[in-house]
Scaffold this motif. Structure first.
Motif, PDB file in Angstrom:
ATOM      1  N   GLN A 119       0.824  -1.205   0.000  1.00 25.28           N
ATOM      2  CA  GLN A 119       0.000   0.000   0.000  1.00 25.28           C
ATOM      3  C   GLN A 119       0.860   1.257   0.000  1.00 25.28           C
ATOM      4  N   ALA A 120       1.981   1.214   0.679  1.00 28.49           N
ATOM      5  CA  ALA A 120       2.882   2.372   0.681  1.00 28.49           C
ATOM      6  C   ALA A 120       3.437   2.617  -0.720  1.00 28.49           C
ATOM      7  N   ALA A 121       3.790   1.540  -1.426  1.00 26.88           N
ATOM      8  CA  ALA A 121       4.319   1.686  -2.784  1.00 26.88           C
ATOM      9  C   ALA A 121       3.266   2.256  -3.733  1.00 26.88           C
ATOM     10  N   ILE A 122       2.007   1.876  -3.529  1.00 25.17           N
ATOM     11  CA  ILE A 122       0.935   2.377  -4.393  1.00 25.17           C
ATOM     12  C   ILE A 122       0.688   3.860  -4.143  1.00 25.17           C
ATOM     13  N   GLN A 123       0.763   4.283  -2.885  1.00 23.31           N
ATOM     14  CA  GLN A 123       0.418   5.655  -2.536  1.00 23.31           C
ATOM     15  C   GLN A 123       1.586   6.623  -2.690  1.00 23.31           C
ATOM     16  N   CYS A 124       2.804   6.106  -2.722  1.00 23.52           N
ATOM     17  CA  CYS A 124       3.972   6.983  -2.809  1.00 23.52           C
ATOM     18  C   CYS A 124       4.266   7.374  -4.252  1.00 23.52           C
ATOM     19  N   GLU A 125       4.871   8.533  -4.407  1.00 23.85           N
ATOM     20  CA  GLU A 125       5.412   8.949  -5.709  1.00 23.85           C
ATOM     21  C   GLU A 125       6.808   8.358  -5.821  1.00 23.85           C
ATOM     22  N   MET A 126       6.961   7.373  -6.698  1.00 18.57           N
ATOM     23  CA  MET A 126       8.172   6.580  -6.715  1.00 18.57           C
ATOM     24  C   MET A 126       9.349   7.257  -7.409  1.00 18.57           C
ATOM     25  N   SER A 127       9.091   8.148  -8.348  1.00 24.23           N
ATOM     26  CA  SER A 127      10.196   8.724  -9.113  1.00 24.23           C
ATOM     27  C   SER A 127      10.250  10.238  -9.073  1.00 24.23           C
ATOM     28  N   GLY A 128       9.122  10.885  -8.821  1.00 25.67           N
ATOM     29  CA  GLY A 128       9.101  12.347  -8.851  1.00 25.67           C
ATOM     30  C   GLY A 128       9.083  12.917 -10.249  1.00 25.67           C
ATOM     31  N   LYS A 129       8.903  12.076 -11.249  1.00 28.88           N
ATOM     32  CA  LYS A 129       8.865  12.526 -12.640  1.00 28.88           C
ATOM     33  C   LYS A 129       7.558  12.072 -13.271  1.00 28.88           C
ATOM     34  N   PRO A 130       6.981  12.918 -14.146  1.00 34.38           N
ATOM     35  CA  PRO A 130       5.743  12.496 -14.809  1.00 34.38           C
ATOM     36  C   PRO A 130       6.002  11.368 -15.790  1.00 34.38           C
ATOM     37  N   ASP A 131       5.006  10.483 -15.930  1.00 31.60           N
ATOM     38  CA  ASP A 131       5.101   9.347 -16.858  1.00 31.60           C
ATOM     39  C   ASP A 131       6.346   8.520 -16.603  1.00 31.60           C
ATOM     40  N   ASN A 132       6.588   8.227 -15.321  1.00 30.28           N
ATOM     41  CA  ASN A 132       7.774   7.466 -14.952  1.00 30.28           C
ATOM     42  C   ASN A 132       7.459   6.646 -13.698  1.00 30.28           C
ATOM     43  N   ILE A 133       7.558   5.334 -13.796  1.00 26.55           N
ATOM     44  CA  ILE A 133       7.289   4.411 -12.690  1.00 26.55           C
ATOM     45  C   ILE A 133       5.888   4.664 -12.120  1.00 26.55           C
ATOM     46  N   THR A 134       4.888   4.387 -12.920  1.00 24.10           N
ATOM     47  CA  THR A 134       3.500   4.501 -12.505  1.00 24.10           C
ATOM     48  C   THR A 134       3.060   3.173 -11.893  1.00 24.10           C
ATOM     49  N   VAL A 135       2.513   3.231 -10.676  1.00 24.68           N
ATOM     50  CA  VAL A 135       2.242   2.019  -9.893  1.00 24.68           C
ATOM     51  C   VAL A 135       0.735   1.794  -9.780  1.00 24.68           C
TER      52      VAL A 135
END
Length: 260
Positions: A180-196
């Motif tokens: 759930q943390a991985a789903i709710q977190c912004e993983m990369s800080g870049k648009p269109d990058n590592i969308t979970v």
């Protein structure tokens, strides 16, 4: 009383299903996430696992990057058709031994020739088996070369023409909290990058489409929504028109009764 009993039984079974899930479905997908738009330097299982291991230490069980193997899938489907054809011919031969060996026409509708079905398609199975083994080995070799050539410091894909890696992967965690943390977190800080996204039930996945890029998925979803909306508007207009016609007819009928 019976209705109340059935409602309580349904509620109990429903809560149990939501808590434990289907016993016939692997539970790993409940701890997994689907990742789209992976950057080139993370398009290997080892690099992806290392990336999430640094974000969630000790919580990553497995990471996999999907491969685009449409050519292999076509060969497997071709082999399956040949296997079913041979099985059907064998069953027909045993059911009706007096009719002789089944024959199939190959080489096109015009100018083709008839061959023994069992003999011909048995050879086809052997040929396709060899092609499947060769292509599978090629895929594994190219993936190994990609894993060795990939680097998290380079934002480039190794220049390997046989590389079949996609931008889609899946990561399985050891706890639901980490998922759930991985789903709710912004993983990369870049648009269109590592969308979970949460991983879907494996039984409901169209595996032939699993490597379709996310932007392509969005375009197809938008097109489907447009067709759906057009259908709603068309049928809605027809329904309104039929309602108005029925109402006019009913009012005229009532007026005729009152005036008579």
């Amino acid at each position: 009383l019976i209705r109340c009993f059935l409602l309580q039984l349904f509620s109990k079974n429903r809560y149990e299903f939501l808590a434990k899930g289907d016993p016939d479905t692997p539970k790993d997908f409940r701890y997994a996430i689907r990742i789209e738009q992976l950057p080139p330097h993370l398009r290997s299982s080892a690099a992806l696992a290392d990336y999430f291991e640094r974000v969630f230490p000790g919580k990553v069980r497995q990471a996999t990057v999907y491969l685009d193997v449409k050519e292999l899938q076509k060969l497997v489907q071709e082999r399956q058709v040949a296997i079913e054809t041979v099985e059907k011919a064998v069953a027909l031969t045993k059911a009706k031994p007096d009719k002789g060996a089944p024959q199939s026409k190959i080489g096109g509708f015009f100018g083709g020739k008839k061959v023994d079905t069992i003999e011909h398609f048995s050879k086809e199975i052997e040929r396709v088996n060899k092609e499947v083994d060769t292509m599978r080995q090629s895929i594994l070799s190219s993936q190994s070369a990609f894993d060795e050539g990939g680097s998290e410091t380079k934002n480039e894909v190794p220049k390997n023409k046989e590389s079949r890696v996609s931008a889609t992967g899946v990561v399985t965690f050891t706890s639901l909290r980490a998922k759930q943390a991985a789903i709710q977190c912004e993983m990369s800080g870049k648009p269109d990058n590592i969308t979970v996204f949460p991983a879907a039930d494996p039984e409901g996945v169209l595996w032939n489409n699993v490597t379709v890029p996310l932007n392509r998925q969005r375009i197809l979803a938008l097109q489907a929504s447009g067709v759906w909306m057009a259908g709603i508007l068309f049928w809605g207009r027809e329904s309104v028109r039929n309602y108005l016609h029925a109402r006019i007819f009913t009012e005229a009928w009532i007026d005729g009764i009152l005036m008579s």
